[in-house]
Design a protein around this motif. Structure first.
Motif, mmCIF file in Angstrom:
data_model
loop_
_atom_site.group_PDB
_atom_site.id
_atom_site.type_symbol
_atom_site.label_atom_id
_atom_site.label_comp_id
_atom_site.label_asym_id
_atom_site.label_seq_id
_atom_site.Cartn_x
_atom_site.Cartn_y
_atom_site.Cartn_z
ATOM 1 N N TRP A 13 15.064 26.648 -10.699
ATOM 2 C CA TRP A 13 14.813 25.964 -11.974
ATOM 3 C C TRP A 13 13.922 24.747 -11.747
ATOM 4 O O TRP A 13 12.971 24.520 -12.481
ATOM 5 C CB TRP A 13 16.148 25.560 -12.603
ATOM 6 N N ARG A 14 14.231 23.970 -10.701
ATOM 7 C CA ARG A 14 13.418 22.787 -10.405
ATOM 8 C C ARG A 14 11.986 23.174 -10.036
ATOM 9 O O ARG A 14 11.040 22.510 -10.428
ATOM 10 C CB ARG A 14 14.047 21.984 -9.266
ATOM 11 N N TRP A 15 11.847 24.266 -9.271
ATOM 12 C CA TRP A 15 10.511 24.731 -8.879
ATOM 13 C C TRP A 15 9.702 25.114 -10.116
ATOM 14 O O TRP A 15 8.533 24.762 -10.235
ATOM 15 C CB TRP A 15 10.616 25.916 -7.917
ATOM 16 N N ARG A 16 10.317 25.845 -11.032
ATOM 17 C CA ARG A 16 9.605 26.252 -12.257
ATOM 18 C C ARG A 16 9.165 25.032 -13.061
ATOM 19 O O ARG A 16 8.081 25.013 -13.636
ATOM 20 C CB ARG A 16 10.501 27.145 -13.117
ATOM 21 N N LYS A 17 10.014 24.035 -13.112
ATOM 22 C CA LYS A 17 9.684 22.821 -13.846
ATOM 23 C C LYS A 17 8.465 22.126 -13.223
ATOM 24 O O LYS A 17 7.528 21.741 -13.927
ATOM 25 C CB LYS A 17 10.886 21.873 -13.858
ATOM 26 N N ARG A 18 8.473 21.973 -11.898
ATOM 27 C CA ARG A 18 7.336 21.356 -11.213
ATOM 28 C C ARG A 18 6.070 22.181 -11.383
ATOM 29 O O ARG A 18 4.984 21.646 -11.580
ATOM 30 C CB ARG A 18 7.646 21.173 -9.725
ATOM 31 N N ARG A 19 6.202 23.501 -11.305
ATOM 32 C CA ARG A 19 5.043 24.389 -11.451
ATOM 33 C C ARG A 19 4.456 24.272 -12.851
ATOM 34 O O ARG A 19 3.239 24.249 -13.024
ATOM 35 C CB ARG A 19 5.454 25.835 -11.152
ATOM 36 N N SER A 20 5.289 24.181 -13.843
ATOM 37 C CA SER A 20 4.828 24.025 -15.219
ATOM 38 C C SER A 20 4.088 22.704 -15.387
ATOM 39 O O SER A 20 3.018 22.647 -16.010
ATOM 40 C CB SER A 20 6.022 24.099 -16.173
ATOM 41 N N GLN A 21 4.618 21.647 -14.815
ATOM 42 C CA GLN A 21 3.957 20.342 -14.904
ATOM 43 C C GLN A 21 2.606 20.368 -14.200
ATOM 44 O O GLN A 21 1.627 19.811 -14.692
ATOM 45 C CB GLN A 21 4.851 19.258 -14.301
ATOM 46 N N ALA A 22 2.531 21.029 -13.055
ATOM 47 C CA ALA A 22 1.270 21.135 -12.324
ATOM 48 C C ALA A 22 0.245 21.954 -13.106
ATOM 49 O O ALA A 22 -0.950 21.633 -13.117
ATOM 50 C CB ALA A 22 1.508 21.759 -10.951
ATOM 51 N N ALA A 23 0.714 22.988 -13.791
ATOM 52 C CA ALA A 23 -0.185 23.821 -14.585
ATOM 53 C C ALA A 23 -0.772 23.038 -15.753
ATOM 54 O O ALA A 23 -1.946 23.195 -16.098
ATOM 55 C CB ALA A 23 0.554 25.061 -15.092
ATOM 56 N N VAL A 24 0.001 22.168 -16.362
ATOM 57 C CA VAL A 24 -0.509 21.315 -17.437
ATOM 58 C C VAL A 24 -1.533 20.342 -16.870
ATOM 59 O O VAL A 24 -2.615 20.149 -17.439
ATOM 60 C CB VAL A 24 0.630 20.559 -18.159
ATOM 61 N N ALA A 25 -1.207 19.756 -15.729
ATOM 62 C CA ALA A 25 -2.113 18.780 -15.119
ATOM 63 C C ALA A 25 -3.460 19.404 -14.757
ATOM 64 O O ALA A 25 -4.505 18.756 -14.877
ATOM 65 C CB ALA A 25 -1.475 18.175 -13.881
ATOM 66 N N SER A 26 -3.440 20.673 -14.346
ATOM 67 C CA SER A 26 -4.685 21.331 -13.959
ATOM 68 C C SER A 26 -5.397 22.004 -15.130
ATOM 69 O O SER A 26 -6.490 22.530 -14.964
ATOM 70 C CB SER A 26 -4.414 22.365 -12.863
ATOM 71 N N GLY A 27 -4.763 22.002 -16.299
ATOM 72 C CA GLY A 27 -5.379 22.598 -17.476
ATOM 73 C C GLY A 27 -5.088 24.077 -17.656
ATOM 74 O O GLY A 27 -5.641 24.723 -18.545
ATOM 75 N N GLU A 28 -4.224 24.654 -16.813
ATOM 76 C CA GLU A 28 -3.861 26.067 -16.943
ATOM 77 C C GLU A 28 -2.978 26.325 -18.156
ATOM 78 O O GLU A 28 -3.010 27.416 -18.722
ATOM 79 C CB GLU A 28 -3.129 26.545 -15.688
ATOM 80 N N LEU A 29 -2.166 25.344 -18.515
ATOM 81 C CA LEU A 29 -1.257 25.453 -19.658
ATOM 82 C C LEU A 29 -1.478 24.281 -20.593
ATOM 83 O O LEU A 29 -1.791 23.173 -20.148
ATOM 84 C CB LEU A 29 0.208 25.395 -19.209
ATOM 85 N N LEU A 30 -1.280 24.555 -21.864
ATOM 86 C CA LEU A 30 -1.277 23.471 -22.836
ATOM 87 C C LEU A 30 0.074 22.769 -22.776
ATOM 88 O O LEU A 30 1.090 23.384 -22.421
ATOM 89 C CB LEU A 30 -1.487 24.024 -24.248
ATOM 90 N N PRO A 31 0.123 21.501 -23.135
ATOM 91 C CA PRO A 31 1.415 20.803 -23.140
ATOM 92 C C PRO A 31 2.460 21.508 -24.008
ATOM 93 O O PRO A 31 3.645 21.554 -23.647
ATOM 94 C CB PRO A 31 1.067 19.418 -23.679
ATOM 95 N N SER A 32 2.033 22.074 -25.122
ATOM 96 C CA SER A 32 2.991 22.769 -25.995
ATOM 97 C C SER A 32 3.542 24.019 -25.315
ATOM 98 O O SER A 32 4.719 24.357 -25.487
ATOM 99 C CB SER A 32 2.336 23.131 -27.326
ATOM 100 N N GLU A 33 2.716 24.706 -24.547
ATOM 101 C CA GLU A 33 3.192 25.880 -23.815
ATOM 102 C C GLU A 33 4.191 25.467 -22.736
ATOM 103 O O GLU A 33 5.210 26.133 -22.540
ATOM 104 C CB GLU A 33 2.014 26.622 -23.177
ATOM 105 N N SER A 34 3.893 24.377 -22.077
ATOM 106 C CA SER A 34 4.810 23.870 -21.065
ATOM 107 C C SER A 34 6.137 23.458 -21.694
ATOM 108 O O SER A 34 7.199 23.687 -21.118
ATOM 109 C CB SER A 34 4.184 22.683 -20.341
ATOM 110 N N ALA A 35 6.070 22.858 -22.870
ATOM 111 C CA ALA A 35 7.296 22.452 -23.565
ATOM 112 C C ALA A 35 8.147 23.668 -23.914
ATOM 113 O O ALA A 35 9.378 23.633 -23.794
ATOM 114 C CB ALA A 35 6.957 21.654 -24.813
ATOM 115 N N THR A 36 7.496 24.745 -24.314
ATOM 116 C CA THR A 36 8.226 25.974 -24.625
ATOM 117 C C THR A 36 8.917 26.511 -23.377
ATOM 118 O O THR A 36 10.093 26.885 -23.411
ATOM 119 C CB THR A 36 7.270 27.036 -25.197
#
Length: 69
Positions: A13-36
Motif C-alpha cells: 500500500w505504501r509503495w503504491r502511494k509513493r508510486r502515485s505521487q511520483a507519477a504526478v510529479a513526473s506528469g504521468e498522472l493528473l492530480p485528480s487521477e492520483s486522488a482517485t
C-alpha cells in the motif's frame, strides 16, 4: 491472517502511494487521477484494518469462552 501477510499488504500500500505521487510529479498522472487511486488504496487499507480487528476480537472472544468453560 498472519502478521507477515499484514506487513506485506501495508508495504505494498505504501509503495503504491509513493508510486502515485511520483507519477504526478513526473506528469504521468493528473492530480485528480492520483486522488482517485489514493481513495481506492485507502478503502483497501481500511478493509484490511477491519479484517485484522475482527480477527483480534474473535481471538479474544474465543479466549473468554475457553476460560469460562
Amino acid at each position: 491472517m498472519s502478521i507477515c501477510r499484514i506487513r506485506r499488504r501495508l508495504k505494498a500500500w505504501r509503495w503504491r502511494k509513493r508510486r502515485s505521487q511520483a507519477a504526478v510529479a513526473s506528469g504521468e498522472l493528473l492530480p485528480s487521477e492520483s486522488a482517485t487511486l489514493a481513495g481506492i488504496a485507502e478503502a483497501r487499507r481500511k478493509a484490511l484494518e477491519t479484517e485484522v480487528l475482527e480477527a483480534r476480537i474473535a481471538a479474544l472472544e474465543d479466549g473468554e469462552m475457553k476460560s469460562t468453560v
